[in-house]
Design a protein around this motif. Structure first.
Motif, mmCIF file in Angstrom:
data_model
loop_
_atom_site.group_PDB
_atom_site.id
_atom_site.type_symbol
_atom_site.label_atom_id
_atom_site.label_comp_id
_atom_site.label_asym_id
_atom_site.label_seq_id
_atom_site.Cartn_x
_atom_site.Cartn_y
_atom_site.Cartn_z
ATOM 1 N N ALA A 10 0.828 -1.210 0.000
ATOM 2 C CA ALA A 10 0.000 0.000 0.000
ATOM 3 C C ALA A 10 0.862 1.260 0.000
ATOM 4 C CB ALA A 10 -0.936 -0.006 1.209
ATOM 5 N N ASP A 11 1.936 1.263 0.798
ATOM 6 C CA ASP A 11 2.838 2.421 0.846
ATOM 7 C C ASP A 11 3.516 2.650 -0.502
ATOM 8 O OD1 ASP A 11 2.259 2.958 3.462
ATOM 9 O OD2 ASP A 11 4.052 2.018 4.289
ATOM 10 N N ALA A 12 3.915 1.554 -1.149
ATOM 11 C CA ALA A 12 4.569 1.678 -2.452
ATOM 12 C C ALA A 12 3.601 2.260 -3.487
ATOM 13 C CB ALA A 12 5.088 0.322 -2.912
ATOM 14 N N LEU A 13 2.358 1.828 -3.447
ATOM 15 C CA LEU A 13 1.359 2.359 -4.374
ATOM 16 C C LEU A 13 1.075 3.831 -4.088
ATOM 17 C CD1 LEU A 13 -1.048 -0.698 -4.430
ATOM 18 C CD2 LEU A 13 0.205 0.200 -6.397
ATOM 19 N N ARG A 14 0.967 4.192 -2.813
ATOM 20 C CA ARG A 14 0.752 5.604 -2.458
ATOM 21 C C ARG A 14 1.898 6.472 -2.955
ATOM 22 N NH1 ARG A 14 -1.846 4.054 2.709
ATOM 23 N NH2 ARG A 14 0.231 3.784 3.595
ATOM 24 N N ARG A 15 3.102 5.936 -2.810
ATOM 25 C CA ARG A 15 4.264 6.710 -3.242
ATOM 26 C C ARG A 15 4.216 6.963 -4.749
ATOM 27 N NH1 ARG A 15 7.824 3.630 -1.367
ATOM 28 N NH2 ARG A 15 8.606 2.580 -3.230
ATOM 29 N N ARG A 16 3.818 5.946 -5.517
ATOM 30 C CA ARG A 16 3.742 6.112 -6.973
ATOM 31 C C ARG A 16 2.658 7.129 -7.356
ATOM 32 N NH1 ARG A 16 7.737 4.041 -5.925
ATOM 33 N NH2 ARG A 16 8.681 2.169 -6.812
ATOM 34 N N VAL A 17 1.556 7.139 -6.606
ATOM 35 C CA VAL A 17 0.516 8.132 -6.870
ATOM 36 C C VAL A 17 1.028 9.528 -6.522
ATOM 37 C CG1 VAL A 17 -1.817 8.912 -6.301
ATOM 38 C CG2 VAL A 17 -1.327 6.464 -6.461
ATOM 39 N N GLY A 18 1.657 9.640 -5.368
ATOM 40 C CA GLY A 18 2.135 10.938 -4.911
ATOM 41 C C GLY A 18 3.164 11.548 -5.822
ATOM 42 N N GLU A 19 4.031 10.736 -6.414
ATOM 43 C CA GLU A 19 5.084 11.266 -7.287
ATOM 44 C C GLU A 19 4.608 11.439 -8.719
ATOM 45 O OE1 GLU A 19 7.302 7.019 -8.437
ATOM 46 O OE2 GLU A 19 8.105 8.337 -6.900
ATOM 47 N N GLY A 20 3.392 10.974 -9.007
ATOM 48 C CA GLY A 20 2.804 11.204 -10.312
ATOM 49 C C GLY A 20 3.003 10.102 -11.334
ATOM 50 N N SER A 21 3.720 9.027 -10.977
ATOM 51 C CA SER A 21 3.942 7.964 -11.948
ATOM 52 C C SER A 21 2.731 7.033 -12.074
ATOM 53 C CB SER A 21 5.197 7.158 -11.585
ATOM 54 O OG SER A 21 5.117 6.633 -10.276
ATOM 55 N N LEU A 22 1.811 7.113 -11.124
ATOM 56 C CA LEU A 22 0.551 6.375 -11.192
ATOM 57 C C LEU A 22 -0.549 7.415 -11.029
ATOM 58 C CD1 LEU A 22 -0.627 3.506 -11.424
ATOM 59 C CD2 LEU A 22 -0.575 3.356 -8.932
ATOM 60 N N THR A 23 -1.259 7.711 -12.099
ATOM 61 C CA THR A 23 -2.127 8.884 -12.103
ATOM 62 C C THR A 23 -3.547 8.576 -11.645
ATOM 63 O OG1 THR A 23 -2.552 8.503 -14.452
ATOM 64 C CG2 THR A 23 -0.837 10.068 -13.904
ATOM 65 N N VAL A 24 -4.189 9.627 -11.143
ATOM 66 C CA VAL A 24 -5.563 9.529 -10.672
ATOM 67 C C VAL A 24 -6.476 9.091 -11.803
ATOM 68 C CG1 VAL A 24 -7.507 10.881 -9.792
ATOM 69 C CG2 VAL A 24 -5.205 11.265 -8.887
ATOM 70 N N GLY A 25 -7.398 8.172 -11.505
ATOM 71 C CA GLY A 25 -8.359 7.694 -12.491
ATOM 72 C C GLY A 25 -7.977 6.397 -13.163
ATOM 73 N N VAL A 26 -6.731 5.938 -12.976
ATOM 74 C CA VAL A 26 -6.296 4.683 -13.587
ATOM 75 C C VAL A 26 -6.901 3.505 -12.828
ATOM 76 C CG1 VAL A 26 -4.291 3.202 -13.990
ATOM 77 C CG2 VAL A 26 -4.160 5.639 -14.479
ATOM 78 N N ARG A 27 -7.369 2.505 -13.583
ATOM 79 C CA ARG A 27 -7.906 1.309 -12.932
ATOM 80 C C ARG A 27 -6.764 0.370 -12.588
ATOM 81 N NH1 ARG A 27 -12.369 -2.254 -15.939
ATOM 82 N NH2 ARG A 27 -10.574 -2.725 -17.277
ATOM 83 N N LEU A 28 -6.689 -0.022 -11.328
ATOM 84 C CA LEU A 28 -5.659 -0.952 -10.876
ATOM 85 C C LEU A 28 -5.984 -2.368 -11.346
ATOM 86 C CD1 LEU A 28 -5.199 0.379 -7.226
ATOM 87 C CD2 LEU A 28 -3.636 0.699 -9.150
ATOM 88 N N PRO A 29 -4.966 -3.206 -11.489
ATOM 89 C CA PRO A 29 -5.235 -4.579 -11.927
ATOM 90 C C PRO A 29 -6.039 -5.356 -10.891
ATOM 91 C CG PRO A 29 -2.938 -4.309 -11.291
ATOM 92 C CD PRO A 29 -3.526 -2.937 -11.328
ATOM 93 N N ALA A 30 -6.679 -6.387 -11.348
ATOM 94 C CA ALA A 30 -7.442 -7.238 -10.432
ATOM 95 C C ALA A 30 -6.531 -7.812 -9.356
ATOM 96 C CB ALA A 30 -8.116 -8.362 -11.208
ATOM 97 N N GLU A 31 -7.087 -8.039 -8.177
ATOM 98 C CA GLU A 31 -6.288 -8.517 -7.044
ATOM 99 C C GLU A 31 -5.558 -9.813 -7.371
ATOM 100 O OE1 GLU A 31 -9.034 -8.854 -3.864
ATOM 101 O OE2 GLU A 31 -9.413 -6.681 -3.720
ATOM 102 N N ARG A 32 -6.260 -10.754 -7.994
ATOM 103 C CA ARG A 32 -5.656 -12.048 -8.284
ATOM 104 C C ARG A 32 -4.481 -11.892 -9.263
ATOM 105 N NH1 ARG A 32 -7.599 -17.027 -7.595
ATOM 106 N NH2 ARG A 32 -9.742 -16.263 -7.332
ATOM 107 N N ALA A 33 -4.683 -11.083 -10.305
ATOM 108 C CA ALA A 33 -3.623 -10.906 -11.305
ATOM 109 C C ALA A 33 -2.389 -10.251 -10.698
ATOM 110 C CB ALA A 33 -4.147 -10.065 -12.465
ATOM 111 N N LEU A 34 -2.595 -9.238 -9.846
ATOM 112 C CA LEU A 34 -1.446 -8.564 -9.234
ATOM 113 C C LEU A 34 -0.757 -9.488 -8.237
ATOM 114 C CD1 LEU A 34 0.231 -6.011 -9.035
ATOM 115 C CD2 LEU A 34 -1.320 -5.187 -7.245
#
Length: 481
Positions: free
Chosen positions: A33-57
């Motif tokens: 969760a922290d790693a994902l938050r960091r990617r959102v905060g730095e802009g490399s994972l942008t708002v509105g993007v659909r994350l992969p399904a739990e099983r696939a990830l």
């Protein structure tokens, strides 16, 4: 390909973006969760993007589905993700304004104020006002309201753009009460509630506040002063993922990073945004503060239709923040639309300020040349003393603009550094102030807009804090690691 497909992050793509788990010792779901938050905060994972399904990830990261599910749940509870029934989990931002309010405060006696990257008044200002006072009597019998701005000032601003290589007529200019006022008017016109707005990351805090005030959702796009043209690809990716309607950019000496788009890069960036149907709001307040021999580039948006670029400028950095003269440059039809919004906010900008501004534009080359020499000397002095007195601090020397954006040594947090410095009468803006989330506590902005004696004294305070053991590690560095 459908819009929904474009806006989905694959499990393999996200795994690559995350770069693997670090083994920090905390529970795996929280580390993810922290790693994902960091990617959102730095802009490399942008708002509105659909994350992969739990099983696939889970399969891609070789984690249990329970771990991924718990990480997604933590993101949703904190507002960094949202679930849509039957559709999946989407990147989000915590609700409510993340900005801290305006940094601008009244001057504090006895303090060194490096909160605001704002220089003292140009010496030409006094004479401009004295001449304006002499002309004022011919306006006094009138009602005093001049919606849109005095014709003479709009003509002076239009002529200034034309001389810079952007042919402009007075009906394309709207005079406002500073660049901040111009930004508010433009975003009110362009942004609807829920619209996504691309912003540089880091960026000017007032831009984020204005986007939020207009009901928009800032989408941070990382920018690197050492490789500014890489921003073109980042913007293209963010536009494909987030479907923004507007972008707010500072192509010349971005605040605080100092990044400047090259002549080729700014043309490609303008074309990229136009191709995505994005209207670009271009903040040009520092565009003419060139401190090396590279000269001024053409205004942003020259190769694209007038309708997709709106420029904002002011006299705050070249002349003085106390003269509240800003402007919008756009196609005439849009300027008419903006003038109606402006009239609702305030009927007119001060006539005396506008008369003074006309005279300042007549002396433009002289006052800008002086300002450049002044800032160049202060920049070089600050850079030298930081390199000498603050080992471990690093920065890219900007070719213009108003400040250094310094990376702090490991273990030093800007938030605590700023608090400790305030107790010694040194006022600074904390690094996270320039982000959309909780990043940049490992950075410190140091404006070089004050006299060399004050800049040296400021670094002396910071060096004393470092030598005495410095401030404790900022808790902000652990909020989003």
């Amino acid at each position: 390909m459908s819009d929904e497909a474009v806006r989905t992050m694959s499990a393999a793509g996200l795994a690559t973006l995350l770069g693997g788990m670090s083994g920090s010792g905390q529970p795996l779901y929280r580390e993810l969760a922290d790693a994902l938050r960091r990617r959102v905060g730095e802009g490399s994972l942008t708002v509105g993007v659909r994350l992969p399904a739990e099983r696939a990830l889970a399969e891609e990261l070789r984690l249990s589905r329970v771990t991924v599910s718990a990480a997604y749940r933590e993101l949703r509870e904190a507002g960094w993700a949202s679930a849509r029934h039957g559709s999946g989990t989407y990147v989000s931002m915590p609700s409510g304004p993340l900005a801290w309010g305006s940094m601008v405060g009244a001057p504090v006696d006895g303090a060194i104020d490096l909160v605001n990257a704002a220089p003292a008044a140009a010496p030409e200002l006094r004479d401009a006002y004295l001449e304006a006072v002499d002309e004022l009597p011919r306006f006094l019998p009138q009602h005093g309201y001049h919606p849109g701005g005095l014709t003479t000032l709009r003509a002076a601003i239009a002529d200034h753009y034309s001389r810079r290589g952007r042919p402009t007529t007075p009906d394309q200019i709207l005079v406002t009460g500073g660049a901040g006022d111009a930004t508010e008017v433009v975003l009110e016109a362009l942004v609807q509630t829920g619209d996504r707005v691309l912003v540089e990351h880091p960026t000017y805090p007032g831009a984020v506040e204005s986007v939020q005030a207009a009901g928009g959702r800032p989408v941070p796009v990382p920018i690197d002063a050492t490789n500014p043209d890489a921003f073109v690809a980042e913007v293209d990716r963010a536009a494909r993922q987030s479907a923004p309607t507007v972008a707010y950019l500072m192509p010349d000496f971005s605040n605080p990073s100092g990044a400047r788009a090259t002549a080729d890069g700014r043309r490609r960036l303008a074309a990229t945004l136009a191709r995505h149907g994005v209207v670009t709001v271009v903040d040009e307040v520092a565009a003419e503060l060139v401190l090396d021999d590279s000269g001024c580039h053409e205004p942003f948006g020259v190769p694209v239709p007038e309708s997709v670029t709106v420029a904002i400028g002011s006299l705050s950095k070249t002349v003085w923040g106390g003269i509240r003269i800003g402007w919008v440059r756009a196609e005439a039809a849009r300027t008419t639309q903006l003038a109606k919004i402006m009239a609702r906010r305030q009927l007119s900008v001060s006539v005396l300020d506008q008369l003074a501004a006309v005279r300042l534009f007549a002396r433009h080359d002289e006052l800008v040349g002086r300002r450049r020499r002044e800032l160049r000397g202060q920049r070089d002095a600050l850079a030298a003393v930081v390199a000498e007195r603050l080992p471990g601090w690093s920065f890219h020397l900007p070719s213009g603009g108003l400040s250094l954006w310094c990376r702090l040594p490991t273990g030093t947090g800007s938030s605590e550094l700023v608090a400790a410095a305030r107790a010694r009468n040194l006022l600074l803006a904390p690094g996270p102030r320039f982000g959309t989330g909780h990043l940049f506590d490992d950075h410190q902005r140091l404006p070089f807009t004050r006299p060399v004696t004050e800049l040296t004294a400021a670094v002396d305070v910071l060096a004393t804090l470092v030598m005495s053991g410095g401030p404790p590690v900022s808790s902000a560095t652990t909020l989003v690691v």
